[in-house]
Design an enzyme around this catalytic site. Structure first.
Site, PDB file in Angstrom:
ATOM      1  N   TRP A  91       0.859  -1.185   0.000  1.00  0.00           N
ATOM      2  CA  TRP A  91       0.000   0.000   0.000  1.00  0.00           C
ATOM      3  C   TRP A  91       0.897   1.238   0.000  1.00  0.00           C
ATOM      4  CZ3 TRP A  91      -1.713   2.816   4.858  1.00  0.00           C
ATOM      5  CH2 TRP A  91      -2.584   3.862   4.546  1.00  0.00           C
ATOM      6  N   ASP A 112      -1.363  -5.338   9.204  1.00  0.00           N
ATOM      7  CA  ASP A 112      -2.247  -4.261   8.789  1.00  0.00           C
ATOM      8  C   ASP A 112      -3.547  -4.924   8.344  1.00  0.00           C
ATOM      9  OD1 ASP A 112      -3.631  -2.219   7.601  1.00  0.00           O
ATOM     10  OD2 ASP A 112      -2.026  -1.594   6.243  1.00  0.00           O
ATOM     11  N   LYS A 154     -13.316   0.524   5.358  1.00  0.00           N
ATOM     12  CA  LYS A 154     -13.920  -0.233   4.252  1.00  0.00           C
ATOM     13  C   LYS A 154     -15.073  -1.111   4.723  1.00  0.00           C
ATOM     14  CE  LYS A 154      -9.899   1.030   2.600  1.00  0.00           C
ATOM     15  NZ  LYS A 154      -9.404   1.690   1.451  1.00  0.00           N
TER      16      LYS A 154
HETATM   17  N1  KET Z   1      -3.923  -0.260   5.119  1.00  0.00           N
HETATM   18  C1  KET Z   1      -4.178  -0.607   3.844  1.00  0.00           C
HETATM   19  C2  KET Z   1      -3.584  -1.856   3.317  1.00  0.00           C
HETATM   20  C3  KET Z   1      -4.973   0.221   3.063  1.00  0.00           C
HETATM   21  O1  KET Z   1      -5.220  -0.150   1.819  1.00  0.00           O
HETATM   22  C4  KET Z   1      -5.511   1.417   3.597  1.00  0.00           C
HETATM   23  C5  KET Z   1      -6.286   2.325   2.756  1.00  0.00           C
HETATM   24  C6  KET Z   1      -5.232   1.696   4.941  1.00  0.00           C
HETATM   25  C7  KET Z   1      -4.430   0.837   5.662  1.00  0.00           C
HETATM   26  C8  KET Z   1      -5.712   2.912   5.652  1.00  0.00           C
HETATM   27  O2  KET Z   1      -7.011   3.260   5.556  1.00  0.00           O
HETATM   28  P1  KET Z   1      -7.676   4.185   6.677  1.00  0.00           P
HETATM   29  O3  KET Z   1      -8.752   4.906   5.995  1.00  0.00           O
HETATM   30  O4  KET Z   1      -6.602   5.088   7.221  1.00  0.00           O
HETATM   31  O5  KET Z   1      -8.181   3.238   7.707  1.00  0.00           O
HETATM   32  N2  KET Z   1      -6.271   2.280   1.495  1.00  0.00           N
HETATM   33  C9  KET Z   1      -7.029   3.062   0.530  1.00  0.00           C
HETATM   34  C10 KET Z   1      -7.175   4.506   0.814  1.00  0.00           C
HETATM   35  C11 KET Z   1      -5.911   5.253   1.052  1.00  0.00           C
HETATM   36  O6  KET Z   1      -4.939   5.109   0.304  1.00  0.00           O
HETATM   37  O7  KET Z   1      -5.880   6.012   2.043  1.00  0.00           O
HETATM   38  C12 KET Z   1      -6.455   2.777  -0.861  1.00  0.00           C
HETATM   39  O8  KET Z   1      -5.468   2.055  -0.980  1.00  0.00           O
HETATM   40  O9  KET Z   1      -7.038   3.248  -1.836  1.00  0.00           O
END
Ligand code: KET
Length: 465
Positions: A193, A274, A310
């Site tokens: 990521w 994660d 998500k």
């Molecule tokens: N870990 C992974 C693997 C991940 O894909 C995301 C978010 C997060 C943590 C963090 O999300 P949060 O909203 O802080 O709980 N991914 C999507 C959004 C982003 O990049 O912030 C994405 O990959 O599109």
């Protein structure tokens, strides 16, 4: 006003203006020498005109922030900004991993609306939460992750602190590593990521990569992964995606997870999971937590960052947690005290709204079941467009290329194998917004757009090198 702009000898006053390039003050026609000085010496940000004992200051619009360069757009969230700016009717946002309905609209879960109504009915207050967050949330989130009857919970070996969603929770874990494991390295999958490296860079935690994705097989480079984890210095942290690896959509099999745990145990490494997609990969909360539970059942000490962006669609509520599973309740208590100490000067205490939603839903059997059904529905819609996309590409593309990897990958994304130029072509010609690593978010695809996307992918793959 005018008189305050005149000052004696070396006492310089300045009047800044952000609206014009240069602001002349006082009487500029005197033909004085232009000097730059103030009490501390020359000041490059003001122009002083000196006329004998009188000095007038001319403030020019040279910013104190002149030395700060322009930051590049974020590789993921920047895609949404570019999408918004595009006026084309064809445009399709497959950049950020955010669930959309068949009508390509954002979706607020019905069960979330119910929980919010309950909150209003109760008239909950807005007092500060404790530094560690809402107690009912912390209990619910650890139980959801590990299973309510997990011995680690029963033995009070789990330190859970509510975080600012997955990102903030990872950042808190990184801060703990930086403070208490100085010099320890974090191993990160290649690729991963996009924000992982930023998080550890900003926390000043050194990292290196372990092999993960094999472009030849479009699958897991399991041998490479094991070798790299084995050859890392003892006591390293190993960042693992609990399920639905982002961006590849390729997860180790249960047998491979066992072997990964063997090596991590052998090398005294500490796994850092994660978990951003629990329930979203398979549709089952338990199945998607199996990797974490395996490591915990082996008695390993584990860090886990969780996100409800998500699986509950709470993206903007910033709700998640950092869990540290220790080998003793005493260690867990101390770790928790330090996590709180790290959080306090960063953001003081976390927001309450999302925490109440999670706690209310998980704590109420009816709402909990409704959530599971909605999550299955969302995961099901993504799986369905994934299959439709594969069928459409396989039918349209006569080149003999094997596209079956699309249906082997799981989670929100498909890692298409398109390179940067091909991904640019997807956006420039087809108005399909996606990250430059070739990742597309299937959560942003509708059945109606499948044929269009299939055509765009085939064109970009074959006609751009
Ligand atoms: N870990 C992974 C693997 C991940 O894909 C995301 C978010 C997060 C943590 C963090 O999300 P949060 O909203 O802080 O709980 N991914 C999507 C959004 C982003 O990049 O912030 C994405 O990959 O599109």
């Amino acid at each position: 006003m005018a008189s305050s702009l005149l000052s004696v000898a070396s006492h310089t006053l300045s009047l800044a203006s952000s609206s014009s390039l240069e602001t002349h003050t006082g009487k500029p026609k005197l033909g004085c020498n232009t000097l730059r000085f103030n009490k501390e010496g020359p000041n490059p940000f003001t122009n002083s005109r000196s006329c004998g004992r009188i000095s007038m200051t001319v403030a020019v619009n040279v910013s104190r922030f002149e030395g700060i360069p322009m930051a590049p757009p974020d590789p993921i969230l920047g895609v949404s900004e570019a999408f918004k700016a595009d006026t084309s009717e064809l445009k399709l946002n497959l950049g950020v991993g955010a669930y959309r309905t068949e009508e390509l609209q954002p979706y607020v879960l019905k069960v979330v609306k119910k929980a919010e109504n309950l909150m209003l009915e109760r008239g909950d207050n807005k007092e500060y939460l404790p530094i560690e967050g809402l107690a009912a949330f912390n209990k619910a989130t650890a139980e959801l992750l590990l299973g309510a009857d997990n011995p680690a919970i029963k033995q009070q070996r789990v330190a859970t602190v509510q975080g600012l969603s997955g990102t903030g929770s990872l950042r808190l874990g990184a801060a703990l590593i930086e403070r208490y494991f100085p010099g320890a390295k974090v191993l990160i999958s290649a690729p991963t990521w996009g924000n992982h490296k930023n998080i550890f860079n900003d926390a000043r935690v050194p990292w290196s990569e372990y092999r993960y994705y094999d472009p030849k097989t479009v699958g897991l480079d399991f041998e490479g992964m094991i070798e790299d984890i084995k050859s890392a210095p003892e006591g390293s942290f190993v960042l693992l995606h609990g399920c639905a690896h982002n961006p590849t959509g390729i997860d180790p099999t249960p047998e491979q997870w066992e072997k990964i745990a063997d090596v991590i145990q052998e090398k005294n490494h500490i796994p850092f999971f994660d978990v951003a997609y629990q329930g979203f990969a398979s549709g089952s909360l338990d199945a998607d937590a199996a990797s974490v539970r395996l490591f915990v059942s082996r008695g390993l000490e584990v860090l886990v960052a969780q996100s409800y962006s998500k699986n509950l669609g709470l993206y903007a509520e910033r709700i998640g947690a950092i869990n540290v599973i220790s080998s003793s309740p005493e260690a867990a208590t101390r770790v928790k005290s330090q996590l709180k100490r790290l959080a306090r000067p960063m953001y003081s205490n976390p927001p309450v709204h999302g925490a109440r939603i999670v706690a209310d839903i998980v704590g109420n059997p009816n709402l909990f079941n409704e959530w599971k059904a909605e999550m299955e529905m969302m995961a099901g819609r993504i799986k369905s467009v994934r299959h439709q996309l594969y069928d459409s590409i396989a039918a349209k593309d006569k080149s003999g290329k094997d596209w079956s990897f699309i249906v082997k990958q799981i989670g929100m994304f498909s890692y298409t194998g398109l390179n940067k130029e091909q991904s640019d072509h997807m956006t420039n010609k087809w108005r399909v917004y996606m990250t430059k690593d070739g990742r597309i978010s299937l959560a942003g695809l509708s059945a109606a757009k499948v044929e269009y996307l299939a055509g765009a992918i085939i064109d970009s793959f074959h006609n751009v090198s």
